[in-house]
Design an enzyme around this catalytic site. Sequence first.
Site, short mmCIF file in Angstrom:
data_model
loop_
_atom_site.label_atom_id
_atom_site.label_comp_id
_atom_site.label_asym_id
_atom_site.label_seq_id
_atom_site.Cartn_x
_atom_site.Cartn_y
_atom_site.Cartn_z
N ILE A 60 -60.12 49.74 -7.58
CA ILE A 60 -59.50 50.01 -6.60
C ILE A 60 -60.05 48.53 -5.63
O ILE A 60 -61.62 48.06 -5.32
CB ILE A 60 -59.56 50.64 -6.16
CG1 ILE A 60 -59.13 50.58 -4.73
CG2 ILE A 60 -61.10 51.65 -5.60
CD1 ILE A 60 -59.18 52.51 -3.58
N SER A 61 -59.21 47.65 -5.72
CA SER A 61 -60.05 46.73 -4.53
C SER A 61 -60.64 47.03 -3.23
O SER A 61 -60.19 48.32 -3.20
CB SER A 61 -57.86 45.67 -4.86
OG SER A 61 -57.87 45.30 -5.42
N GLN A 62 -60.80 45.37 -3.21
CA GLN A 62 -61.86 45.70 -1.74
C GLN A 62 -61.10 45.67 -0.57
O GLN A 62 -59.73 45.05 -1.20
CB GLN A 62 -61.99 44.24 -1.33
CG GLN A 62 -63.30 43.63 -0.66
CD GLN A 62 -63.61 42.50 -1.40
OE1 GLN A 62 -62.40 41.38 -1.63
NE2 GLN A 62 -64.68 41.76 0.15
#
Length: 214
Positions: A60-62
């Site tokens: 899951i992206s930053q």
Amino acid sequence: MDWAFQRRMMVSRQLRGRGIRDERVLQAMLEIPREEFVPEEDRDGAYVDEPLEIGYGQTISQPYMTALMAQCLELEGHETVLEVGAGCGYHAAVLGVLAARVFAIELIPELAAMARENLEKTGRAGNITVIAGDGSLGYPPEAPYDAISVAAAAAEIPRALLEQLKDGGRMVIPVGPYSDQELRVVRKRDGEIDWHVAAYCRFVPLREAAPRVD
Ligand code: SAH
């Protein structure tokens, strides 16, 4: 754990503090419970300033990257958006607050199922459709799109995505090899494509389910 407090801290420190200015994006990220989209055992880290693993070698992206990408799309609320690389569905949930309809495509069927489940349990599935499939080919049944958000890095911008972008539309996509990618903001105007680099980044690679013949 006071999740609402953690969310407010994330928005003020990681997003506003680092230059995210689109109030609708900031509001959307205050609204979506990110902790519901990360694996159960990693919930305590849901608001850290970095990407997290979600299984199957994916992440899951930053939060900052999700916010920046959403801001680059300049959404007003009436748009139809394609998201390529839905992962756990968090970014799709944020886009669902910002636009009218979201089609989120994910190559790994187990992750597509997880995204669907996460969106349903958080009550966000109403305007978001998750599709299991190869997003490097776009999603022709609902094309063209006002905006396209790609969460995996391509060697070059896939032609199908350019074709499925509406005239006047925006696309955000990481382009380049694993350690050295640029986040491009692409616009289509009068059939012409132009782009600029919004940031440097590191995304998982955009994979292709089957080689293309073209
Ligand atoms: N949008 C996510 C980030 C997901 S990571 C978030 O909410 O933060 C990127 C995802 O892209 C991975 O789940 C990976 O499986 C997926 N992916 C890679 N290549 C793809 C392709 N060709 N089509 C669709 N999804 C792809």
